[in-house]
Design a protein around this motif. Structure first.
Motif, short mmCIF file in Angstrom:
data_model
loop_
_atom_site.label_atom_id
_atom_site.label_comp_id
_atom_site.label_asym_id
_atom_site.label_seq_id
_atom_site.Cartn_x
_atom_site.Cartn_y
_atom_site.Cartn_z
N LYS A 317 0.82 -1.21 0.00
CA LYS A 317 0.00 0.00 0.00
C LYS A 317 0.85 1.26 0.00
O LYS A 317 0.47 2.30 -0.55
N THR A 318 2.03 1.20 0.61
CA THR A 318 2.90 2.36 0.67
C THR A 318 3.31 2.79 -0.74
O THR A 318 3.25 3.97 -1.09
N GLY A 319 3.71 1.84 -1.56
CA GLY A 319 4.08 2.16 -2.93
C GLY A 319 2.91 2.65 -3.76
O GLY A 319 3.06 3.55 -4.60
N VAL A 320 1.74 2.09 -3.53
CA VAL A 320 0.54 2.52 -4.25
C VAL A 320 0.24 3.98 -3.96
O VAL A 320 -0.03 4.78 -4.88
N VAL A 321 0.26 4.36 -2.69
CA VAL A 321 -0.03 5.75 -2.33
C VAL A 321 1.08 6.68 -2.81
O VAL A 321 0.83 7.80 -3.26
N PHE A 322 2.31 6.22 -2.73
CA PHE A 322 3.44 7.01 -3.24
C PHE A 322 3.24 7.35 -4.71
O PHE A 322 3.41 8.51 -5.13
N GLN A 340 3.35 5.51 5.56
CA GLN A 340 4.30 6.00 4.55
C GLN A 340 5.74 5.64 4.92
O GLN A 340 6.63 5.68 4.06
N SER A 341 5.97 5.27 6.17
CA SER A 341 7.32 4.90 6.60
C SER A 341 7.64 3.43 6.38
O SER A 341 8.74 2.98 6.71
N ALA A 342 6.71 2.67 5.79
CA ALA A 342 6.87 1.21 5.73
C ALA A 342 7.81 0.74 4.63
O ALA A 342 8.20 -0.43 4.62
N ARG A 343 8.16 1.59 3.68
CA ARG A 343 9.09 1.21 2.63
C ARG A 343 10.27 2.18 2.63
O ARG A 343 10.14 3.36 2.97
N SER A 344 11.42 1.69 2.20
CA SER A 344 12.65 2.48 2.22
C SER A 344 12.70 3.47 1.06
O SER A 344 11.97 3.33 0.06
N LEU A 345 13.58 4.44 1.18
CA LEU A 345 13.80 5.38 0.08
C LEU A 345 14.26 4.66 -1.20
O LEU A 345 13.73 4.96 -2.28
N LYS A 350 12.99 3.25 -6.76
CA LYS A 350 12.87 2.26 -7.84
C LYS A 350 11.45 2.22 -8.38
O LYS A 350 11.24 2.09 -9.60
N ALA A 351 10.46 2.37 -7.51
CA ALA A 351 9.07 2.42 -7.96
C ALA A 351 8.85 3.62 -8.88
O ALA A 351 8.16 3.50 -9.91
N TYR A 352 9.42 4.76 -8.53
CA TYR A 352 9.32 5.94 -9.39
C TYR A 352 9.91 5.65 -10.77
O TYR A 352 9.28 5.94 -11.80
N GLU A 353 11.09 5.08 -10.80
CA GLU A 353 11.75 4.81 -12.08
C GLU A 353 10.93 3.85 -12.94
O GLU A 353 10.70 4.10 -14.13
N ARG A 372 12.24 14.55 -6.50
CA ARG A 372 13.39 15.34 -6.04
C ARG A 372 13.15 15.88 -4.63
O ARG A 372 14.07 15.92 -3.80
N SER A 373 11.91 16.28 -4.35
CA SER A 373 11.63 16.82 -3.02
C SER A 373 11.75 15.74 -1.96
O SER A 373 12.23 15.99 -0.85
N LEU A 374 11.35 14.52 -2.29
CA LEU A 374 11.51 13.42 -1.34
C LEU A 374 12.98 13.12 -1.11
O LEU A 374 13.42 12.89 0.02
N LEU A 375 13.75 13.12 -2.18
CA LEU A 375 15.20 12.91 -2.02
C LEU A 375 15.82 13.99 -1.14
O LEU A 375 16.69 13.71 -0.32
N ALA A 376 15.35 15.23 -1.32
CA ALA A 376 15.90 16.33 -0.54
C ALA A 376 15.60 16.16 0.95
O ALA A 376 16.46 16.42 1.80
#
Length: 382
Positions: A317-322, A340-345, A350-353, A372-376
């Protein structure tokens, strides 16, 4: 412009897929997307508090799915049932979504379970049955098709297969319209280990099919979420005539929906939350008899799905909402229960890519900006 992800540099795709809303629903397969809920990011509650839902954004996402011809499977595990969304929140979600479906002419089915009973403890079969009955009544009062979800409480209450047979027989006799049965495997919820009265899947399958065989007029179909294509095909071939198989296999859905000379599966899938427009388009291609065209569209999505649903699978579900946030369907990446904390950066990057390669983001620039904002925030922006 290159974005530096944890897995390495990546150049985002410039244009999205052209998948405008307004197309008709698929005709050769019944296709439901299990839909996520959007949290209220400003609610001052902790992880153990009641779910605070942004209702307008949650309903807007359902309108998005309906606009592409998909049905909505409401208040299922994708909506964090038992992982942040309690029964009170689920009941309100069903009421609101049912009203919205009527307003726009959208197809809807909803999860019916026993989650008003507390986790833990030793419920009786009578208490489990009463909990199911309460939720079944709500579904029918609101005019939505019930999906009888697997029950953690029934696992604790049942002594063996005969208790499952008796409980489901009682519920099916009460149902005014055919329901969808749901077998959710322990990879999605460890508390469901041994469902249908046995940890042996062959024995469990026999019990499951006996329920259907004794009440075929009350079962529209079955949703199997075991991530085991061979078992699903075996079950599918043993179903009584007129009872559908809805695949819940987020690893093997293209081949199961395409089917073979002896039949096919319909779909009720969490992965169709982020894949909604593409999935609906692919099934409309299948409607024309073009199996190769269908597979060409949907096969490339399996890598993303397997990534999102990798172990521990229940945190998909974390990736789905992301991805919903990156796609612009909501303004934040916050989830009920703080999930939202259940999956790693690295997992999210990788899901974004993978989603960007597929062209899933309606606005690739927005998706890149939010990535980019999440990476920041994590101190990794370059």
């Amino acid at each position: 412009m290159t974005i530096h992800l944890p897995q390495g540099p990546y150049t985002p795709r410039a244009t999205p897929l052209d998948l405008a809303p307004g197309a008709a629903a698929p005709t050769s397969r019944t296709v439901f997307s299990a839909a996520h809920v959007v949290a209220d990011p400003y609610a001052d509650i902790g992880p153990d508090g009641p779910a605070a839902v942004d209702w307008e954004s949650t309903l807007a996402f359902r309108r998005h799915l309906w606009s592409h011809g998909l049905g909505v499977a409401e208040a299922m595990d994708t909506a964090q049932r038992g992982m942040g969304l309690d029964w009170a929140g689920a009941a309100e979600l069903i009421r609101r979504s049912a009203a919205e479906a009527k307003a726009v002419g959208g197809r809807i089915a909803c999860g019916v379970g026993t989650d008003q009973l507390p986790d833990g403890g030793s419920p009786t079969l009578a208490e489990v049955t009463a909990a199911y009955e309460e939720q079944l009544a709500l579904a029918e009062e609101n005019g939505v098709q019930p999906i009888l979800m697997a029950s953690r409480a029934l696992v604790r209450a049942a002594r063996g297969p005969e208790d499952y047979l008796a409980t489901y027989a009682h519920l099916l006799r009460q149902a005014s319209e055919p329901v969808i049965l749901h077998w959710l495997g322990p990879m999605f919820d460890p508390a469901l280990e041994g469902y249908w009265g046995s940890a042996d899947l062959d024995d469990a399958t026999d019990t499951f099919l006996k329920v259907i065989a004794e009440h075929p007029d009350k079962v529209d179909g079955i949703k199997i979420s075991l991530l085991d294509a061979a078992r699903e095909i075996g079950v599918r071939r043993r179903l009584p005539g007129g009872v559908r198989c809805y695949t819940g296999d987020d690893f093997n859905y293209p081949e199961l929906i395409a089917g073979d000379e002896r039949g096919f599966s319909h779909a009720l899938l969490g992965i169709f939350d982020p894949l909604g427009p593409l999935a609906a388009h692919a099934v409309r291609v299948l409607d024309t008899g073009d199996v190769d065209g269908f597979r060409a569209l949907l096969d490339p999505t399996v890598e993303l799905s397997r990534h999102l649903f990798r172990s521990p699978t229940r945190f998909y579900k974390t990736g789905v909402v992301f991805l919903a946030w990156l796609s612009g369907h909501q303004d934040h990446f916050t989830m009920v229960g703080g999930l939202q904390s259940a999956r790693s950066l690295p997992h999210l990057a990788k899901a974004y890519e993978l989603a960007d390669v597929l062209g899933l983001f309606p606005d690739p620039d927005l998706a890149e900006h939010r990535m980019r904002s999440l990476l920041a925030v994590h101190g990794g922006a370059r």
